[in-house]
Design a protein around this motif. Sequence first.
Motif, mmCIF file in Angstrom:
data_model
loop_
_atom_site.group_PDB
_atom_site.id
_atom_site.type_symbol
_atom_site.label_atom_id
_atom_site.label_comp_id
_atom_site.label_asym_id
_atom_site.label_seq_id
_atom_site.Cartn_x
_atom_site.Cartn_y
_atom_site.Cartn_z
ATOM 1 N N ALA A 13 0.835 -1.200 0.000
ATOM 2 C CA ALA A 13 0.000 0.000 0.000
ATOM 3 C C ALA A 13 0.871 1.251 0.000
ATOM 4 O O ALA A 13 0.573 2.225 -0.700
ATOM 5 C CB ALA A 13 -0.939 -0.003 1.200
ATOM 6 N N ASN A 16 2.237 1.679 -3.484
ATOM 7 C CA ASN A 16 1.210 2.249 -4.369
ATOM 8 C C ASN A 16 1.017 3.735 -4.102
ATOM 9 O O ASN A 16 0.901 4.536 -5.033
ATOM 10 C CB ASN A 16 -0.134 1.515 -4.190
ATOM 11 N N VAL A 46 -1.736 1.826 -11.115
ATOM 12 C CA VAL A 46 -2.743 1.365 -10.161
ATOM 13 C C VAL A 46 -4.127 1.672 -10.726
ATOM 14 O O VAL A 46 -4.274 2.453 -11.659
ATOM 15 C CB VAL A 46 -2.584 2.041 -8.777
ATOM 16 N N THR A 50 -7.765 2.421 -6.194
ATOM 17 C CA THR A 50 -6.590 2.501 -5.317
ATOM 18 C C THR A 50 -6.222 3.962 -5.084
ATOM 19 O O THR A 50 -5.923 4.364 -3.951
ATOM 20 C CB THR A 50 -5.404 1.734 -5.928
ATOM 21 N N ARG A 53 -8.702 5.396 -2.643
ATOM 22 C CA ARG A 53 -8.522 4.896 -1.278
ATOM 23 C C ARG A 53 -7.455 5.695 -0.542
ATOM 24 O O ARG A 53 -7.580 5.975 0.644
ATOM 25 C CB ARG A 53 -8.157 3.404 -1.278
ATOM 26 N N HIS A 54 -6.408 6.066 -1.252
ATOM 27 C CA HIS A 54 -5.334 6.844 -0.644
ATOM 28 C C HIS A 54 -5.664 8.335 -0.582
ATOM 29 O O HIS A 54 -5.279 9.017 0.369
ATOM 30 C CB HIS A 54 -4.026 6.651 -1.419
#
Length: 188
Positions: A13, A16, A46, A50, A53-54
């Motif tokens: 994670a 990414n 990605v 993704t 999410r970040h």
Amino acid sequence: MAGISERPLRADAQRNRDLIVAAAARAFTKCGLEATLEGIAKDAGVGIGTLYRHFPTRELLIEAAYRNELVAVCDASVELLEQLPPDQALRAWMDRFIDYMARKRGMADALRAVFASGANPYAQSLELLVGAVQPLLDAGAAAGQIRSDISASDMLVSIGGVGGAAADDREQAGRLLDLLMDGLRYRA
């Protein structure tokens, strides 16, 4: 940063996240607000989920990209002092600061959007930059290579002036930084 979890990320994670931030810095520097989140995700390798999410908002991503650039230029001072004599480390850091300024200029529209959202991506910038340049100045003065009467703030204003004056001419910026170094060596 607000909105981002404080717990450590898993290694994949974190990788990414780092890829997304690097891709965002490139995209916002090159395209400003025209940069698409889909393009950034693709460049980072990605999926868009993704990315979200970040960074649930575009503004959080812009701020992270800017802060990443800031941290990179600040961290370079320690690395350069480990690799080079103090005066050469300072001169090399000046080049990195000019490059940082150019990337920040490229991100100007995107950063204005962050300000419009109520955040201040520059809140700690001066403090971090002073903390980066002061050890370079101290080491150069201690080695007798540069003057000891220059403050970190003066140094940042001087380099910033070079970056502003020679914004579109990197060779000229280099010559002006060399001239600035000559002035720092005078009466060392």
